[in-house]
Design an enzyme around this catalytic site. Structure first.
Site, mmCIF file in Angstrom:
data_model
loop_
_atom_site.group_PDB
_atom_site.id
_atom_site.type_symbol
_atom_site.label_atom_id
_atom_site.label_comp_id
_atom_site.label_asym_id
_atom_site.label_seq_id
_atom_site.Cartn_x
_atom_site.Cartn_y
_atom_site.Cartn_z
ATOM 1 N N HIS A 65 37.388 28.435 -78.913
ATOM 2 C CA HIS A 65 38.782 28.673 -79.309
ATOM 3 C C HIS A 65 39.057 30.162 -79.523
ATOM 4 O O HIS A 65 38.164 30.932 -79.870
ATOM 5 C CB HIS A 65 39.202 27.828 -80.526
ATOM 6 C CG HIS A 65 38.691 28.261 -81.859
ATOM 7 N ND1 HIS A 65 37.891 27.472 -82.658
ATOM 8 C CD2 HIS A 65 38.894 29.396 -82.570
ATOM 9 C CE1 HIS A 65 37.630 28.097 -83.787
ATOM 10 N NE2 HIS A 65 38.223 29.270 -83.757
ATOM 11 N N ASP B 68 46.668 34.592 -86.568
ATOM 12 C CA ASP B 68 46.874 33.277 -87.167
ATOM 13 C C ASP B 68 46.832 33.315 -88.687
ATOM 14 O O ASP B 68 46.475 34.334 -89.293
ATOM 15 C CB ASP B 68 45.827 32.281 -86.623
ATOM 16 C CG ASP B 68 44.407 32.868 -86.604
ATOM 17 O OD1 ASP B 68 44.155 33.853 -87.321
ATOM 18 O OD2 ASP B 68 43.571 32.341 -85.858
ATOM 19 N N ASN C 154 33.421 26.527 -80.142
ATOM 20 C CA ASN C 154 33.974 25.632 -79.114
ATOM 21 C C ASN C 154 34.877 26.388 -78.123
ATOM 22 O O ASN C 154 35.600 25.786 -77.352
ATOM 23 C CB ASN C 154 34.745 24.468 -79.756
ATOM 24 C CG ASN C 154 35.944 24.941 -80.577
ATOM 25 O OD1 ASN C 154 36.247 26.137 -80.627
ATOM 26 N ND2 ASN C 154 36.631 24.009 -81.212
ATOM 27 N N GLU D 240 42.677 25.485 -80.062
ATOM 28 C CA GLU D 240 41.512 24.626 -79.892
ATOM 29 C C GLU D 240 41.459 24.088 -78.460
ATOM 30 O O GLU D 240 42.465 24.154 -77.735
ATOM 31 C CB GLU D 240 41.613 23.459 -80.880
ATOM 32 C CG GLU D 240 41.637 23.885 -82.345
ATOM 33 C CD GLU D 240 40.262 24.265 -82.892
ATOM 34 O OE1 GLU D 240 39.386 24.676 -82.109
ATOM 35 O OE2 GLU D 240 40.083 24.159 -84.111
HETATM 36 C C1 GLP Z 1 38.542 31.402 -86.885
HETATM 37 C C2 GLP Z 1 39.669 32.311 -86.429
HETATM 38 C C3 GLP Z 1 39.379 32.914 -85.086
HETATM 39 C C4 GLP Z 1 37.978 33.479 -85.057
HETATM 40 C C5 GLP Z 1 36.987 32.355 -85.248
HETATM 41 C C6 GLP Z 1 35.537 32.789 -85.200
HETATM 42 O O1 GLP Z 1 38.672 30.090 -86.478
HETATM 43 N N1 GLP Z 1 40.930 31.646 -86.371
HETATM 44 O O2 GLP Z 1 40.345 33.926 -84.817
HETATM 45 O O3 GLP Z 1 37.731 34.125 -83.837
HETATM 46 O O4 GLP Z 1 37.236 31.803 -86.534
HETATM 47 O O5 GLP Z 1 35.113 33.218 -86.448
HETATM 48 P P1 GLP Z 1 33.788 33.964 -86.762
HETATM 49 O O6 GLP Z 1 33.978 35.358 -86.306
HETATM 50 O O7 GLP Z 1 33.653 33.881 -88.261
HETATM 51 O O8 GLP Z 1 32.700 33.257 -86.042
#
Ligand code: GLP
Length: 254
Positions: A138, A67, A136, A143
């Site tokens: 995702h 993304d 959540n 989402e």
């Molecule tokens: C973002 C990214 C996800 C990632 C998530 C969790 O929203 N788009 O790909 O898995 O954050 O992030 P973190 O690893 O900082 O908890």
């Protein structure tokens, strides 16, 4: 689904990096799907160490990131382009032309999403997809409520994701409200998936993703339908599994 519980963030990162390195040895022109966020940074650091020690060679590898935020240029320090260069690409021998990240500044988002989806197909599909997970549930920026049949598209971020990601920005107002993300279907097409999670704020999400109902309300629950999905968790993220199944350093299948 396989669940690997490791003792801490460092072990989780090493375990994941070793799996990527092994996949790359077996297939030097591996097509690797990559994630951002705080969680995979340790894995990237171990991969850089392995590269510097001459144990992995990335020159034939192709990557596709999950993304990118809409509206952030590749030079923006919070863009995922910048993140990838900073945390991995600038330290290893990746060929720039084999790096793929959605263009969040494209003048035509619809075309950009189609182009990205097409590029994945042209590359032969993703061999191994690395995922993190949002609190959540995702994956990528899919989402709760995102359809399992969704391909790469523009998505609206939820307030909880904006809050969670605000730590990387000066304030939550600066977090973009939209992103381009591979869809659940694009992710599920990967031949193999490894999801990483660390910390107790992820414990509920990973537990329900693995053992709860398969539902778009918890996007990561789609992984129950994948034939080769593995979660690598540190013991805090695995807290609810350990309550149910017992001790550390265990691997079990569900
Ligand atoms: C973002 C990214 C996800 C990632 C998530 C969790 O929203 N788009 O790909 O898995 O954050 O992030 P973190 O690893 O900082 O908890």
């Amino acid at each position: 689904m396989r669940i690997i519980v490791t003792k801490d963030y460092e072990s989780m990162s090493k375990r994941a990096a070793n799996m990527v390195a092994a996949a790359l040895k077996e297939k030097p022109n591996l097509v690797l799907g990559l994630a951002t966020g705080g969680t995979p940074i340790g894995m990237y650091q171990v991969l850089i160490e392995l590269y510097k020690a001459g144990q992995v060679d990335f020159c034939q590898m192709t990557t596709f990131n999950l993304d990118e935020y809409c509206g952030l240029s590749p030079e923006h320090p919070q863009s995922y382009h910048y993140y990838m260069n900073h945390n991995l690409f600038s330290h290893i021998n990746m060929k720039p032309k084999r790096i793929n990240i959605p263009d969040g500044t494209s003048g035509n988002m619809e075309d950009e999403c189609l182009r990205y989806e097409d590029a994945m197909q042209q590359a032969g599909g993703i061999d191994l997809q690395i995922l993190g997970i949002g609190v959540n549930g995702h994956i990528g920026f899919n989402e709760p409520g995102a359809p399992f049949g969704g391909k790469t598209g523009v998505v609206e971020l939820t307030e909880s994701t904006i809050e969670a990601n605000a730590r990387f920005f000066e304030s939550s107002e600066e977090v973009p409200r939209r992103a381009i993300s591979m869809g659940i279907k694009s992710i599920m097409r990967a031949r193999r998936i490894i999801l990483l999670a660390s910390g107790n704020n992820k414990a509920e999400a990973v537990f329900h993703a693995a053992l709860g109902p398969v539902t778009p309300d918890l996007p990561a629950s789609a992984l129950q339908l994948h034939p080769d999905a593995t979660m690598i968790l540190d013991k805090e993220a695995a807290a609810l599994f350990m309550e149910k199944y017992g001790d550390l350093e265990v691997t079990f299948s569900l």
